[in-house]
Design an enzyme around this catalytic site. Structure first.
Site, PDB file in Angstrom:
ATOM      1  N   THR A   1     -20.634 -15.179 -33.288  1.00 41.85           N
ATOM      2  CA  THR A   1     -20.435 -13.849 -33.861  1.00 41.85           C
ATOM      3  C   THR A   1     -19.019 -13.506 -33.579  1.00 41.85           C
ATOM      4  O   THR A   1     -18.710 -12.921 -32.572  1.00 41.85           O
ATOM      5  CB  THR A   1     -21.315 -12.760 -33.298  1.00 41.85           C
ATOM      6  OG1 THR A   1     -22.598 -12.969 -33.776  1.00 41.85           O
ATOM      7  CG2 THR A   1     -20.950 -11.389 -33.822  1.00 41.85           C
TER       8      THR A   1
ATOM      9  N   GLU B   1     -20.903 -10.013 -23.800  1.00 45.69           N
ATOM     10  CA  GLU B   1     -21.664  -8.790 -23.558  1.00 45.69           C
ATOM     11  C   GLU B   1     -22.156  -8.721 -22.120  1.00 45.69           C
ATOM     12  O   GLU B   1     -22.891  -9.592 -21.654  1.00 45.69           O
ATOM     13  CB  GLU B   1     -22.836  -8.705 -24.533  1.00 45.69           C
ATOM     14  CG  GLU B   1     -22.377  -8.439 -25.947  1.00 45.69           C
ATOM     15  CD  GLU B   1     -23.465  -8.567 -26.988  1.00 45.69           C
ATOM     16  OE1 GLU B   1     -23.275  -8.041 -28.096  1.00 45.69           O
ATOM     17  OE2 GLU B   1     -24.499  -9.197 -26.703  1.00 45.69           O
TER      18      GLU B   1
ATOM     19  N   ASN C   1     -28.420  -5.930 -25.502  1.00 43.90           N
ATOM     20  CA  ASN C   1     -29.097  -6.542 -26.637  1.00 43.90           C
ATOM     21  C   ASN C   1     -30.513  -6.026 -26.856  1.00 43.90           C
ATOM     22  O   ASN C   1     -31.064  -6.143 -27.939  1.00 43.90           O
ATOM     23  CB  ASN C   1     -29.090  -8.065 -26.498  1.00 43.90           C
ATOM     24  CG  ASN C   1     -27.752  -8.646 -26.842  1.00 43.90           C
ATOM     25  OD1 ASN C   1     -27.396  -8.767 -28.010  1.00 43.90           O
ATOM     26  ND2 ASN C   1     -26.953  -8.957 -25.837  1.00 43.90           N
TER      27      ASN C   1
END
Length: 408
Positions: free
Chosen positions: A195, A281, A403
């Site tokens: 991503t 993340e 997430n």
């Protein structure tokens, strides 16, 4: 080790419009609640273009549009980017929306639609709200200013915590060549590609076919050597635009400065790749794995990426646990050719395994080292001359939290 050449210099205050003839802009158009979500990058003249794209079989509408520009046209003068919505898995309407973004951008700039790329990032499976995007395209004001490049780099972000920018210069044919890059990426990072959106600009004179070859070479050593969580996204791409405005002789593999140009492009790509890995993340640490003594460079990179992508290795680094057993286990299941009796492992500068047998070390010293923001693991297989690097990050409680609530 980062590839360098004598005349390659890192540019301070680097930004995507550092090369001659590029302009950028970014703004909040209303896809997101508050943050910037629409951006544009423009070359004064049509630029030769190269691109690499996700290997996920499911590919988003904007990626398909841009891939067609790169592969069919070979030139690009602008790319329009939105964050907050990936326009992926959106069917026929998604393709119509991607083409509308291309069309409206072309109209604004007075150029042919086939010279406009489109990129989107964000939530998968939701239809685009086109009214704010169409309105925003008309309001974008590209400029060759640092402020404009910052707005661009902010507008392409999703769960990223920082913008990612870098630039280098070098001299070719007596001309100063600049290569600059901006990227986004934080989660769903497992290239080939991840991503991740990467935009690289250069004022070098180089034909698309040679630019594509250079990009493919450096991508395997950089963007394809990072991992955060093992997921491969639907939207990811790296696009390089070369507008030739520096005025050097056309670069080809036969040019005496070809290797220097590729090295500078690799520096830009590696900087961006490491920034993405570091900004995973919830991450608190960048992990670099170096593999030496493999049967080939390809095998070395394969092992390095397996180790840095291991959830158990990542959690051990997060928890400052000197559990080298997780490292050697990842080497073993990497699928690469190894001799299980000749493996040496170092965490930082401390040797913990030699010839696949444990070595006495200070647990306290390793714990102190693992608390640092950047951690290096070295694996020596003692089998050949292959070397490889890979980068990733630790796996934290915050990754799960981010997430688990991404759509809310």
């Amino acid at each position: 080790m980062k590839t360098t050449a004598i005349n390659i210099k890192h540019i301070s205050g680097n930004n995507i419009v550092s090369p001659i003839g590029f302009k950028a802009a970014g703004m909040h158009c209303g896809i997101k609640h508050k943050k910037n979500d629409l951006a544009i990058l423009v070359s004064e003249v049509p630029a030769n273009v190269a691109g690499v794209f996700t290997t996920n079989v499911i590919q988003a509408a904007p990626l398909l549009v841009t891939k067609d520009v790169v592969q069919q046209t070979g030139k690009m003068q602008a790319i329009i980017v939105n964050s907050g919505n990936a326009n992926a898995c959106t069917g026929k309407q998604g393709m119509k929306d991607a083409y509308l973004m291309q069309e409206k951008t072309a109209e604004k700039l007075g150029i042919a639609p086939e010279l406009v790329g489109v990129a989107s990032t964000g939530v998968i499976g939701e239809q685009m709200r086109m009214e704010p995007i169409v309105k925003g395209i008309q309001e974008l004001a590209p400029a060759a200013k640092l402020e404009s490049s910052i707005l661009f780099s902010q507008a392409i972000l999703t769960t990223d915590t920082v913008t990612k920018n870098t630039a280098y210069s070098l001299t070719i044919d007596g001309k100063t060549i600049t290569i600059a890059g901006t990227a986004k990426g934080s989660g769903m990072i497992e290239p080939n590609m991840a991503t991740m959106l990467g935009f690289i600009t250069t004022d070098a004179n180089i034909e698309s076919i040679h630019l594509q070859g250079a990009l493919k070479t450096v991508t395997d050593l950089t963007f394809n050597s990072i991992t955060v969580d093992g997921d491969t996204s639907t939207n990811d791409m790296v696009v390089v635009m070369a507008n030739g405005m520096a005025g050097n002789d056309s670069l080809t593999p036969a040019h005496p400065d070809w290797e220097a140009f590729v090295a500078a492009l690799q520096n830009v790509s590696q900087d961006l790749a490491k920034m993405i890995a570091k900004d995973g993340e919830g991450a608190t640490k960048l992990i670099e794995v170096e593999v030496k003594g493999a049967v080939s460079d390809i095998e070395a990179r394969k092992i390095a990426k397996t180790v840095v992508g291991s959830p158990l290795v990542k959690t051990a680094v997060f928890g400052t646990d000197a559990n080298w057993g997780r490292i050697i286990a990842a080497v073993g299941y990497s699928g690469a050719t190894i001799d299980p009796n000749t493996i040496t492992i170092e965490i930082g500068t401390t040797k913990v395994v030699e010839n696949s047998e444990p070595v006495h070390f200070s647990e306290d010293d390793i714990i102190l080292y693992l608390k640092q923001p950047e951690v290096k693991i070295v694996v020596d297989l003692h089998q050949g001359n292959g070397n490889g690097l890979a980068w990733g990050c630790d796996l934290t409680y915050d990754y799960v939290q981010i997430n688990a609530t991404y759509r809310t």
